[in-house]
Design an enzyme around this catalytic site. Structure first.
Site, PDB file in Angstrom:
ATOM      1  N   HIS A  66     -55.349  43.359-127.338  1.00 29.23           N
ATOM      2  CA  HIS A  66     -55.826  44.684-126.385  1.00 29.23           C
ATOM      3  C   HIS A  66     -55.644  45.676-127.098  1.00 29.23           C
ATOM      4  CE1 HIS A  66     -55.792  42.231-122.155  1.00 29.23           C
ATOM      5  NE2 HIS A  66     -56.088  41.230-123.075  1.00 29.23           N
ATOM      6  N   ASP A 103     -55.187  30.025-125.660  1.00 33.72           N
ATOM      7  CA  ASP A 103     -55.220  31.507-125.492  1.00 33.72           C
ATOM      8  C   ASP A 103     -54.036  32.288-126.020  1.00 33.72           C
ATOM      9  OD1 ASP A 103     -56.394  33.669-124.259  1.00 33.72           O
ATOM     10  OD2 ASP A 103     -55.510  33.214-122.430  1.00 33.72           O
ATOM     11  N   GLU A 116     -59.395  36.363-116.350  1.00 33.46           N
ATOM     12  CA  GLU A 116     -57.948  35.950-116.448  1.00 33.46           C
ATOM     13  C   GLU A 116     -57.131  37.393-116.115  1.00 33.46           C
ATOM     14  OE1 GLU A 116     -54.363  35.569-119.459  1.00 33.46           O
ATOM     15  OE2 GLU A 116     -56.362  34.469-119.921  1.00 33.46           O
TER      16      GLU A 116
END
Length: 177
Positions: free
Chosen positions: A139, A67, A41
């Site tokens: 992240h 998600d 993605e």
């Protein structure tokens, strides 16, 4: 774990719950349920685009993606044919005991992975999650399993299981094109 492990766990647990229900009751959905684990993605929606291209000739009627971490779902939204809207009203009443409200727009875009399918007319199911904590760990090295609240994860699985089952056992048109 929030990105993307929680969505994978939610999707696979939903599929397992539906399969267990089918095995236990002998009831089968009218529509095929497909689980897709998207990839790439962040590198240009490669997985979503490849999936849409590979299945362009198929009659996929609805897509959704988990998600947005593992925190609770608080709203539903859709982008489906007008004839399919009563299904989403029924879905909202089933999901209400889980603390989930129904959105009123029917203009959901889905997430980035289902966007290419939605662009071809596939209907969209969007179960909106609380993302208050999402970007605290997204992240980062802190994106670990201990950040997942099991109760909220279970609520996600229950919501997706109910929503997918209702959509798969209904035959109203959902495609927008």
């Amino acid at each position: 774990m929030f990105d993307d492990g929680a969505g994978v766990a939610i999707s696979l647990a939903t599929a397992a719950a539906i399969k267990a229900h089918v095995d236990r009751t002998g009831l089968a959905p009218r529509r095929t349920i497909r689980v897709v684990l998207w990839g790439a993605e962040e590198f240009g929606l490669i997985g979503g685009r490849a999936c849409a291209a590979a299945h362009a000739g198929e009659n996929i009627v609805l897509a959704g993606e988990s998600d947005a971490g593992a925190d609770r779902i608080f709203t539903t939204d859709s982008k489906v044919a007008t004839a399919g809207l009563p299904l989403f009203a029924e879905m909202a009443s089933v999901l209400a005991p889980l603390g989930i409200d129904q959105a009123r727009s029917n203009s959901a875009g889905g997430g980035p992975d289902v966007g290419p399918l939605a662009a071809t007319g596939v209907g969209v199911l969007d179960l909106g999650q609380d993302m208050t904590r999402y970007f605290d760990v997204h992240h980062t090295p802190d994106d670990t399993l201990d950040k997942v609240d099991r109760k909220q994860l279970d609520q996600n699985v229950a919501a997706w299981t109910a929503a997918i089952w209702l959509a798969a056992t209904d035959d109203r048109p959902l495609r927008t094109k």
